[in-house]
Enzyme design. Structure first.
Site, short mmCIF file in Angstrom:
data_model
loop_
_atom_site.label_atom_id
_atom_site.label_comp_id
_atom_site.label_asym_id
_atom_site.label_seq_id
_atom_site.Cartn_x
_atom_site.Cartn_y
_atom_site.Cartn_z
N GLY A 44 5.93 63.56 18.14
CA GLY A 44 6.23 62.55 17.13
C GLY A 44 7.67 62.08 17.25
N GLN A 49 15.54 58.63 14.58
CA GLN A 49 15.77 59.32 15.86
C GLN A 49 16.10 58.35 16.99
OE1 GLN A 49 11.98 61.83 15.54
NE2 GLN A 49 13.42 63.19 16.56
N CYS A 88 12.15 69.64 17.84
CA CYS A 88 12.44 68.26 17.47
C CYS A 88 13.19 67.60 18.63
CB CYS A 88 13.31 68.25 16.21
SG CYS A 88 13.75 66.61 15.63
N LEU A 89 12.81 66.37 18.95
CA LEU A 89 13.48 65.68 20.06
C LEU A 89 14.96 65.44 19.76
CD1 LEU A 89 10.72 63.10 21.07
CD2 LEU A 89 11.38 65.18 22.29
N HIS A 130 6.61 66.75 9.45
CA HIS A 130 7.89 66.81 10.19
C HIS A 130 8.49 65.41 10.31
CE1 HIS A 130 10.46 68.37 13.66
NE2 HIS A 130 10.59 67.06 13.74
N GLU A 131 7.66 64.43 10.70
CA GLU A 131 8.17 63.06 10.90
C GLU A 131 8.53 62.42 9.57
OE1 GLU A 131 9.04 62.33 13.79
OE2 GLU A 131 7.93 64.01 14.64
N HIS A 134 11.94 63.18 8.44
CA HIS A 134 12.99 62.38 9.09
C HIS A 134 13.34 61.13 8.29
CE1 HIS A 134 13.90 64.31 12.92
NE2 HIS A 134 12.62 64.45 13.21
NI NI Z 1 11.90 65.75 14.69
#
Ligand code: NI
Length: 170
Positions: A44, A49, A88-89, A130-131, A134
């Site tokens: 995701g 991000q 997480c990216l 999770h997303e 953000h």
């Molecule tokens: Ni993340």
């Protein structure tokens, strides 16, 4: 490919704003985010991000069709919780168990502005939460107790220093 912002960048801590216009720009952004996600081999990716503090995230589970969520809100969460190791990216290279509800209902709009409701469990429910975090400036490490969070951040910083040094050498 869009640049992925990492821990320490202010944009990751912003409350994201609503998307009001569903023109070609949003479709292009969704597509660019999905391409970036695929390239980064993630599950995701949320607006902040990629430096866009707007209420949008994309999810792509292996073998499933890509999903775009715009102006989402989680309307129901299960009482039952589960533990899953998240990464997480924006905090690449480190992972930690996070406790979350195992199922959610989410309402959102797709890239053309069409509203939809989705009930999800398993990895999809996990990724949605999770997303969605953000979009409120929250990261998965915020769910950990202080000691565990410090451990993850330290491990990340160490890896990040090594990565930067390797980059500098190339
Ligand atoms: Ni993340």
């Amino acid at each position: 490919m869009l640049d992925i912002y990492t821990l320490g960048e202010d944009v990751l801590r912003e409350e994201c704003s609503e998307i009001k216009e569903f023109g070609p720009e949003i479709r292009m952004l969704s597509e660019a985010m999905l391409e970036t996600l695929e390239e980064a081999d993630g599950v995701g990716l949320a607006g902040p991000q990629v430096g866009v503090p707007k209420r949008i995230f994309v999810i792509q589970l292996r073998g499933e069709k890509p999903l775009v969520f715009i102006n989402p809100s989680i309307t129901e969460t299960s009482i039952e919780t589960g533990v899953y190791e998240e990464g997480c990216l924006s905090i690449p290279g480190v992972y930690h168990d996070v406790v979350r509800p195992v199922a959610v209902t989410i309402q959102a709009q797709d890239a053309s502005g069409k509203a939809f409701t989705l009930k999800a469990d398993g990895l999809l429910a996990r990724a949605i939460q999770h997303e969605n975090d953000h979009l409120h400036g929250r990261l998965y490490i915020d769910h950990l107790d202080e000691k565990e969070r410090e451990k993850v951040v330290k491990a990340y910083e160490k890896k990040n220093r090594i990565r930067r040094r390797q980059k500098a050498r190339v």
